[in-house]
Design a protein around this motif. Structure first.
Motif, short mmCIF file in Angstrom:
data_model
loop_
_atom_site.label_atom_id
_atom_site.label_comp_id
_atom_site.label_asym_id
_atom_site.label_seq_id
_atom_site.Cartn_x
_atom_site.Cartn_y
_atom_site.Cartn_z
N TYR A 69 3.12 6.50 -3.90
CA TYR A 69 2.72 7.93 -3.67
C TYR A 69 3.90 8.72 -4.33
O TYR A 69 4.13 9.99 -3.71
CB TYR A 69 2.52 8.15 -2.08
CG TYR A 69 1.56 6.98 -1.68
CD1 TYR A 69 0.13 7.08 -2.03
CD2 TYR A 69 2.13 6.13 -1.03
CE1 TYR A 69 -0.47 6.26 -1.42
CE2 TYR A 69 1.13 5.25 -0.34
CZ TYR A 69 -0.11 5.09 -0.70
OH TYR A 69 -1.10 4.10 -0.36
N ASP A 70 4.80 8.30 -5.10
CA ASP A 70 6.08 9.10 -5.66
C ASP A 70 5.61 10.45 -6.34
O ASP A 70 6.33 11.43 -5.91
CB ASP A 70 6.59 8.22 -6.79
CG ASP A 70 5.66 7.68 -7.88
OD1 ASP A 70 4.43 8.12 -7.97
OD2 ASP A 70 6.33 7.04 -8.63
N TYR A 71 4.33 10.55 -6.98
CA TYR A 71 4.51 11.84 -7.57
C TYR A 71 4.02 12.86 -6.20
O TYR A 71 4.28 13.96 -6.51
CB TYR A 71 3.51 11.92 -8.62
CG TYR A 71 1.85 11.71 -8.48
CD1 TYR A 71 1.08 12.66 -8.40
CD2 TYR A 71 1.20 10.41 -8.00
CE1 TYR A 71 -0.32 12.61 -8.22
CE2 TYR A 71 -0.05 10.23 -7.79
CZ TYR A 71 -0.74 11.29 -7.91
OH TYR A 71 -2.02 11.07 -7.83
N GLY B 34 -5.08 -4.10 1.69
CA GLY B 34 -4.19 -5.06 1.20
C GLY B 34 -4.28 -5.47 -0.23
O GLY B 34 -3.51 -5.65 -0.98
N ALA B 35 -5.48 -5.75 -0.55
CA ALA B 35 -5.72 -6.34 -1.74
C ALA B 35 -5.65 -5.19 -2.78
O ALA B 35 -5.42 -5.48 -3.90
CB ALA B 35 -7.32 -6.82 -1.85
N SER B 36 -5.87 -4.09 -2.57
CA SER B 36 -5.94 -3.07 -3.73
C SER B 36 -4.22 -2.34 -3.76
O SER B 36 -4.12 -1.94 -4.71
CB SER B 36 -6.95 -1.75 -3.16
OG SER B 36 -6.16 -1.09 -2.22
N GLY B 37 -3.52 -2.72 -2.57
CA GLY B 37 -2.34 -1.90 -2.59
C GLY B 37 -2.21 -0.69 -2.29
O GLY B 37 -1.15 0.04 -2.21
N ASP B 38 -3.34 -0.08 -1.89
CA ASP B 38 -3.42 1.33 -1.41
C ASP B 38 -3.41 1.18 0.01
O ASP B 38 -4.43 1.10 0.77
CB ASP B 38 -4.89 1.82 -1.82
CG ASP B 38 -4.58 3.41 -1.63
OD1 ASP B 38 -3.92 4.08 -0.85
OD2 ASP B 38 -5.62 4.06 -1.98
N HIS B 39 -2.01 1.44 0.47
CA HIS B 39 -1.63 1.49 2.05
C HIS B 39 -1.80 2.81 2.60
O HIS B 39 -1.09 2.83 3.75
CB HIS B 39 -0.41 0.65 2.15
CG HIS B 39 -0.66 -0.67 1.30
ND1 HIS B 39 0.91 -1.51 1.26
CD2 HIS B 39 -1.53 -1.34 0.80
CE1 HIS B 39 0.51 -2.51 0.80
NE2 HIS B 39 -0.75 -2.70 0.66
#
Lengths: 151, 141
Positions: A69-71, B34-39
């Motif tokens: 979410y850096d940007y 978890g699997a997508s990395g979008d937390h």
């Protein structure tokens, strides 16, 4: 309001190793049943070098950078107000487990609608595959539009 | 990769084999996070979602996109896929049962290849459209 001078802002370039275990976890999480995405043997029998990276997983690999979410932090966007508006992929090759992929992103547009009630940020990402040669292959281009909702 | 389907007879208006998926549960969202990395906590943390004005957690748009991707790669091998785009027109909620469909809208030649354009959609069990999309595939990979 998001400062439009961020148009052109380049995010830190990052490189990710595609891991087979992670691809299987993703396949299970999306209910995949096609053995090509679950079993190494099935993938090879179908002609792939290893488990293929499914079409939308490039977006996920790009989120493996230190802070995905850096940007949003840089642009002063509150994560809780963000919705994904659009996503687009152009594919030149299919990546497989074991590949090293490099992601190079820029903010390419910032605009608003409904008198500023909704703001939009467009990010474009070029993905390259490390081939061991000097020049990496262009693997895919991603375009992502997020919506920031203000109430 | 050679497709299992006969792509030479594909014509405008044809529907590709659809995909239906089980109702979205909170576990679906936890596993996808978890699997997508979008937390992003808005998809898994009810307190966070409520703080930001939502009634409940809701699905990642890219979960529905992944279902569309499954439909496409069930139909043709993945290297047939030239481009794939989607617009998230409504939020998918917990208990939504998403169905994916795709229809050929154009056949054309580009870069010396036979290609087809498809329009894609994801609707829930009430017929509400959640995602609209498009894809271009090569028919003679």
């Amino acid at each position: 309001m998001i400062d439009p001078s961020f148009i052109g802002f380049r995010l830190p370039v990052h490189t990710q190793l595609v891991e087979a275990g992670r691809l299987r976890f993703f396949a299970r999480a999306i209910g995949e049943t096609n053995p090509v995405y679950l079993e190494e043997d099935a993938a090879r029998a179908a002609g792939w070098r290893s488990l293929p990276v499914p079409p939308t997983f490039l977006f996920c690999l790009d989120m493996e950078r230190d802070n995905p979410y850096d940007y949003m932090d840089t642009l002063g966007i509150e994560l809780g107000k963000v919705l994904h508006g659009e996503q687009h992929f152009d594919y030149y090759q299919v990546a497989c487990a074991g590949d090293r992929l490099t992601f190079d992103s820029r903010i390419t547009d910032i605009y608003q609608k409904k008198a500023g009630a909704m703001e939009f940020v467009v990010r474009e990402t070029a993905v390259y595959r490390d081939t061991g040669r000097q020049e990496p292959d262009r693997l895919a281009d991603l375009r992502s539009i997020i919506i920031i909702r203000h109430r | 990769m050679r497709p299992d389907v006969d792509t030479t007879s594909i014509k405008v208006g044809d529907e590709i084999p659809p995909l239906s998926t089980p109702p979205i549960s909170r576990l679906t969202l936890a596993l996808y996070a978890g699997a997508s990395g979008d937390h992003n906590p808005i998809h898994v943390d009810l307190d966070f979602a409520r703080y930001h004005g939502m009634d409940d957690v809701f699905a990642h748009g890219m979960l529905a996109s992944a279902y569309l991707g499954r439909m496409l790669t069930n139909w043709l091998p993945q290297d047939a896929l030239v481009s794939f785009g989607m617009r998230f027109v409504a939020i998918s909620h917990v208990h939504d049962e998403l169905s994916c469909s795709g229809r050929i809208t154009e056949r054309f030649e580009e870069a010396g290849e036979q290609r087809a354009r498809l329009e894609l959609s994801v609707v829930n069990q009430h017929g509400e459209t959640k995602v609209v999309g498009d894809a271009v595939v090569r028919l003679d990979p």
